[in-house]
Design a protein around this motif. Structure first.
Motif, PDB file in Angstrom:
ATOM      1  N   GLY A   1       0.811  -1.210   0.000  1.00 58.68           N
ATOM      2  CA  GLY A   1       0.000   0.000   0.000  1.00 58.68           C
ATOM      3  C   GLY A   1       0.842   1.257   0.000  1.00 58.68           C
ATOM      4  O   GLY A   1       0.442   2.289   0.531  1.00 58.68           O
ATOM      5  N   VAL A   2       2.018   1.173  -0.608  1.00 60.72           N
ATOM      6  CA  VAL A   2       2.932   2.317  -0.611  1.00 60.72           C
ATOM      7  C   VAL A   2       2.581   3.234  -1.787  1.00 60.72           C
ATOM      8  O   VAL A   2       2.821   2.898  -2.938  1.00 60.72           O
ATOM      9  N   HIS A   3       1.967   4.332  -1.439  1.00 59.38           N
ATOM     10  CA  HIS A   3       1.603   5.368  -2.405  1.00 59.38           C
ATOM     11  C   HIS A   3       1.484   6.670  -1.638  1.00 59.38           C
ATOM     12  O   HIS A   3       1.639   6.692  -0.417  1.00 59.38           O
ATOM     13  N   GLY A   4       1.277   7.745  -2.305  1.00 57.19           N
ATOM     14  CA  GLY A   4       1.089   9.032  -1.642  1.00 57.19           C
ATOM     15  C   GLY A   4       2.207   9.379  -0.685  1.00 57.19           C
ATOM     16  O   GLY A   4       3.380   9.384  -1.054  1.00 57.19           O
ATOM     17  N   VAL A   5       1.828   9.631   0.561  1.00 57.35           N
ATOM     18  CA  VAL A   5       2.773  10.069   1.595  1.00 57.35           C
ATOM     19  C   VAL A   5       3.929   9.090   1.765  1.00 57.35           C
ATOM     20  O   VAL A   5       5.092   9.489   1.778  1.00 57.35           O
ATOM     21  N   MET A   6       3.610   7.815   1.885  1.00 52.79           N
ATOM     22  CA  MET A   6       4.671   6.839   2.140  1.00 52.79           C
ATOM     23  C   MET A   6       5.615   6.711   0.953  1.00 52.79           C
ATOM     24  O   MET A   6       6.828   6.588   1.138  1.00 52.79           O
ATOM     25  N   ALA A   7       5.101   6.748  -0.246  1.00 51.55           N
ATOM     26  CA  ALA A   7       5.970   6.681  -1.421  1.00 51.55           C
ATOM     27  C   ALA A   7       6.896   7.891  -1.451  1.00 51.55           C
ATOM     28  O   ALA A   7       8.102   7.760  -1.735  1.00 51.55           O
ATOM     29  N   ARG A   8       6.359   9.045  -1.129  1.00 52.80           N
ATOM     30  CA  ARG A   8       7.156  10.276  -1.132  1.00 52.80           C
ATOM     31  C   ARG A   8       8.239  10.231  -0.045  1.00 52.80           C
ATOM     32  O   ARG A   8       9.399  10.555  -0.297  1.00 52.80           O
ATOM     33  N   VAL A   9       7.875   9.799   1.160  1.00 54.81           N
ATOM     34  CA  VAL A   9       8.846   9.738   2.263  1.00 54.81           C
ATOM     35  C   VAL A   9       9.950   8.731   1.950  1.00 54.81           C
ATOM     36  O   VAL A   9      11.134   9.014   2.174  1.00 54.81           O
ATOM     37  N   LEU A  10       9.605   7.572   1.426  1.00 55.26           N
ATOM     38  CA  LEU A  10      10.627   6.580   1.080  1.00 55.26           C
ATOM     39  C   LEU A  10      11.556   7.105  -0.005  1.00 55.26           C
ATOM     40  O   LEU A  10      12.762   6.866   0.029  1.00 55.26           O
ATOM     41  N   SER A  11      11.006   7.826  -0.942  1.00 55.34           N
ATOM     42  CA  SER A  11      11.818   8.395  -2.023  1.00 55.34           C
ATOM     43  C   SER A  11      12.740   9.493  -1.509  1.00 55.34           C
ATOM     44  O   SER A  11      13.945   9.501  -1.791  1.00 55.34           O
ATOM     45  N   ILE A  12      12.194  10.405  -0.730  1.00 56.31           N
ATOM     46  CA  ILE A  12      12.974  11.539  -0.199  1.00 56.31           C
ATOM     47  C   ILE A  12      14.127  11.056   0.681  1.00 56.31           C
ATOM     48  O   ILE A  12      15.227  11.603   0.627  1.00 56.31           O
ATOM     49  N   THR A  13      13.877  10.035   1.486  1.00 56.75           N
ATOM     50  CA  THR A  13      14.902   9.533   2.409  1.00 56.75           C
ATOM     51  C   THR A  13      15.917   8.628   1.731  1.00 56.75           C
ATOM     52  O   THR A  13      16.921   8.264   2.341  1.00 56.75           O
ATOM     53  N   GLY A  14      15.643   8.242   0.486  1.00 56.25           N
ATOM     54  CA  GLY A  14      16.538   7.335  -0.217  1.00 56.25           C
ATOM     55  C   GLY A  14      16.368   5.887   0.200  1.00 56.25           C
ATOM     56  O   GLY A  14      17.187   5.036  -0.134  1.00 56.25           O
ATOM     57  N   LEU A  15      15.306   5.591   0.924  1.00 58.64           N
ATOM     58  CA  LEU A  15      15.082   4.232   1.417  1.00 58.64           C
ATOM     59  C   LEU A  15      14.165   3.399   0.517  1.00 58.64           C
ATOM     60  O   LEU A  15      13.895   2.245   0.814  1.00 58.64           O
ATOM     61  N   ARG A  16      13.720   3.968  -0.574  1.00 58.19           N
ATOM     62  CA  ARG A  16      12.795   3.266  -1.465  1.00 58.19           C
ATOM     63  C   ARG A  16      13.331   1.902  -1.886  1.00 58.19           C
ATOM     64  O   ARG A  16      12.613   0.921  -1.930  1.00 58.19           O
ATOM     65  N   HIS A  17      14.623   1.817  -2.158  1.00 62.23           N
ATOM     66  CA  HIS A  17      15.197   0.569  -2.643  1.00 62.23           C
ATOM     67  C   HIS A  17      15.729  -0.316  -1.519  1.00 62.23           C
ATOM     68  O   HIS A  17      16.173  -1.431  -1.782  1.00 62.23           O
TER      69      HIS A  17
END
Length: 125
Positions: free
Chosen positions: A90-106
């Motif tokens: 369910g990673v979309h919106g806020v969580m997708a943005r936070v993971l991307s900004i922090t560099g933790l997406r991958h």
């Protein structure tokens, strides 16, 4: 952020089992005030025998601060030490943005929809 009183947790946590996965659904704000709620819930999960998968359903998380992200990293580390794969669903919106900004997406296994993460867990039986 919410209009709730300062210092008041605005997170609800529910969990269940599905074949070879523990599923934890978070709803609300994953912030410094919510961490004790999540930790208490996870404490009970850690006491169980390790399952192959832990799915965190973040689809209803409206806010996540740095402490919330730190807690997700700690959950990932705990899962790794138990031999459990952590799936963030369910990673979309806020969580997708936070993971991307922090560099933790991958750093995490991320799925836009819960059913995609569950399908992976079930297919790995």
């Amino acid at each position: 952020m919410s209009s709730e009183a300062p210092g008041r947790p605005t997170l609800t946590v529910a969990s269940g089992l599905s074949r070879n996965a523990v599923i934890i659904r978070l709803e609300g704000e994953l912030d410094v005030h919510a961490i004790p709620i999540l930790r208490e819930h996870l404490r009970r999960v850690w006491e169980l025998p390790a399952e192959p998968f832990l799915i965190l359903d973040l689809g209803a998380v409206a806010f996540c601060d740095s402490m919330g992200m730190n807690e997700l990293v700690e959950v990932m580390q705990r899962c790794e030490s138990r031999g459990t794969r952590l799936l963030l669903a369910g990673v979309h919106g806020v969580m997708a943005r936070v993971l991307s900004i922090t560099g933790l997406r991958h750093a995490f296994e991320v799925f836009a929809r819960f059913d995609e993460a569950l399908r992976l867990a079930v297919a790995t039986l």
